[in-house]
Design a protein around this motif. Structure first.
Motif, PDB file in Angstrom:
ATOM      1  N   ARG A  14      -4.427   0.399  -2.210  1.00 59.48           N
ATOM      2  CA  ARG A  14      -4.033  -0.998  -1.998  1.00 59.48           C
ATOM      3  C   ARG A  14      -4.178  -1.749  -3.324  1.00 59.48           C
ATOM      4  O   ARG A  14      -4.618  -1.165  -4.304  1.00 59.48           O
ATOM      5  CB  ARG A  14      -4.914  -1.591  -0.909  1.00 59.48           C
ATOM      6  CG  ARG A  14      -4.663  -0.911   0.448  1.00 59.48           C
ATOM      7  CD  ARG A  14      -5.572  -1.444   1.550  1.00 59.48           C
ATOM      8  NE  ARG A  14      -5.285  -0.771   2.803  1.00 59.48           N
ATOM      9  CZ  ARG A  14      -5.845   0.389   3.175  1.00 59.48           C
ATOM     10  NH1 ARG A  14      -6.725   0.989   2.397  1.00 59.48           N
ATOM     11  NH2 ARG A  14      -5.515   0.943   4.326  1.00 59.48           N
TER      12      ARG A  14
ATOM     13  N   GLY B 237       3.338   1.310   3.316  1.00 59.85           N
ATOM     14  CA  GLY B 237       2.876   0.504   4.429  1.00 59.85           C
ATOM     15  C   GLY B 237       3.873  -0.547   4.889  1.00 59.85           C
ATOM     16  O   GLY B 237       5.018  -0.594   4.433  1.00 59.85           O
TER      17      GLY B 237
ATOM     18  N   GLU C  63       4.506  10.878  -0.216  1.00 60.15           N
ATOM     19  CA  GLU C  63       4.149   9.461  -0.282  1.00 60.15           C
ATOM     20  C   GLU C  63       4.684   8.752   0.952  1.00 60.15           C
ATOM     21  O   GLU C  63       5.768   9.084   1.431  1.00 60.15           O
ATOM     22  CB  GLU C  63       4.792   8.799  -1.509  1.00 60.15           C
ATOM     23  CG  GLU C  63       4.506   9.471  -2.816  1.00 60.15           C
ATOM     24  CD  GLU C  63       5.364   8.934  -3.958  1.00 60.15           C
ATOM     25  OE1 GLU C  63       5.730   7.737  -3.947  1.00 60.15           O
ATOM     26  OE2 GLU C  63       5.671   9.726  -4.863  1.00 60.15           O
TER      27      GLU C  63
ATOM     28  N   GLU D 232       0.826  -1.205   0.000  1.00 57.17           N
ATOM     29  CA  GLU D 232       0.000   0.000   0.000  1.00 57.17           C
ATOM     30  C   GLU D 232       0.860   1.255   0.000  1.00 57.17           C
ATOM     31  O   GLU D 232       2.004   1.249   0.460  1.00 57.17           O
ATOM     32  CB  GLU D 232      -0.957   0.028   1.180  1.00 57.17           C
ATOM     33  CG  GLU D 232      -0.310   0.217   2.517  1.00 57.17           C
ATOM     34  CD  GLU D 232      -1.326   0.236   3.667  1.00 57.17           C
ATOM     35  OE1 GLU D 232      -1.182   1.120   4.524  1.00 57.17           O
ATOM     36  OE2 GLU D 232      -2.217  -0.624   3.710  1.00 57.17           O
TER      37      GLU D 232
ATOM     38  N   THR E  41       0.280   5.598   0.700  1.00 55.53           N
ATOM     39  CA  THR E  41      -0.577   6.706   1.105  1.00 55.53           C
ATOM     40  C   THR E  41      -0.014   7.971   0.484  1.00 55.53           C
ATOM     41  O   THR E  41       1.176   8.272   0.645  1.00 55.53           O
ATOM     42  CB  THR E  41      -0.655   6.833   2.638  1.00 55.53           C
ATOM     43  OG1 THR E  41      -1.229   5.617   3.158  1.00 55.53           O
ATOM     44  CG2 THR E  41      -1.516   8.006   3.055  1.00 55.53           C
TER      45      THR E  41
ATOM     46  N   THR F 159      -5.171   6.474   0.439  1.00 60.97           N
ATOM     47  CA  THR F 159      -4.421   5.232   0.618  1.00 60.97           C
ATOM     48  C   THR F 159      -4.883   4.245  -0.445  1.00 60.97           C
ATOM     49  O   THR F 159      -6.085   4.007  -0.599  1.00 60.97           O
ATOM     50  CB  THR F 159      -4.624   4.649   2.022  1.00 60.97           C
ATOM     51  OG1 THR F 159      -4.127   5.598   2.983  1.00 60.97           O
ATOM     52  CG2 THR F 159      -3.872   3.332   2.194  1.00 60.97           C
TER      53      THR F 159
END
Length: 90
Positions: A59, A77, A74, A46, A48, A57
């Motif tokens: 995925r 995760g 940026e 992921e 964000t 966010t």
């Protein structure tokens, strides 16, 4: 959308430089810009993004886009991120 369809759309829309990028877990990039339009789709992990006063966010299967010169930051995760990105130069 699957990767092949996404890449076909990139080419159709003039995003002729298409690359796959991977970033390490928990890395954060300070605010920066790019001299080209960006359209990307997350394959794993992921990311964000913070831009235009919003937080997004993404995925696996999610996509995002930014116009050239858009200031953004940026962060990645716990599994990092791998995404396919198209760049369209002005």
């Amino acid at each position: 959308m699957d990767r092949a369809s996404f890449e076909s759309e990139l080419e159709r829309d003039g995003f002729l430089e298409i690359v796959t990028k991977s970033m390490n877990p928990y890395v954060a990039l300070d605010e920066h810009t790019h001299p080209y339009d960006v359209r990307a789709m997350v394959l794993e992990g992921e990311v964000t993004l913070r831009f235009d006063g919003k937080v997004q966010t993404c995925r696996p299967g999610d996509s995002f886009s930014m116009v050239a010169g858009c200031a953004h930051s940026e962060s990645y995760g716990p599994q990092g991120v791998t995404y396919v990105v198209g760049r369209r130069k002005k």
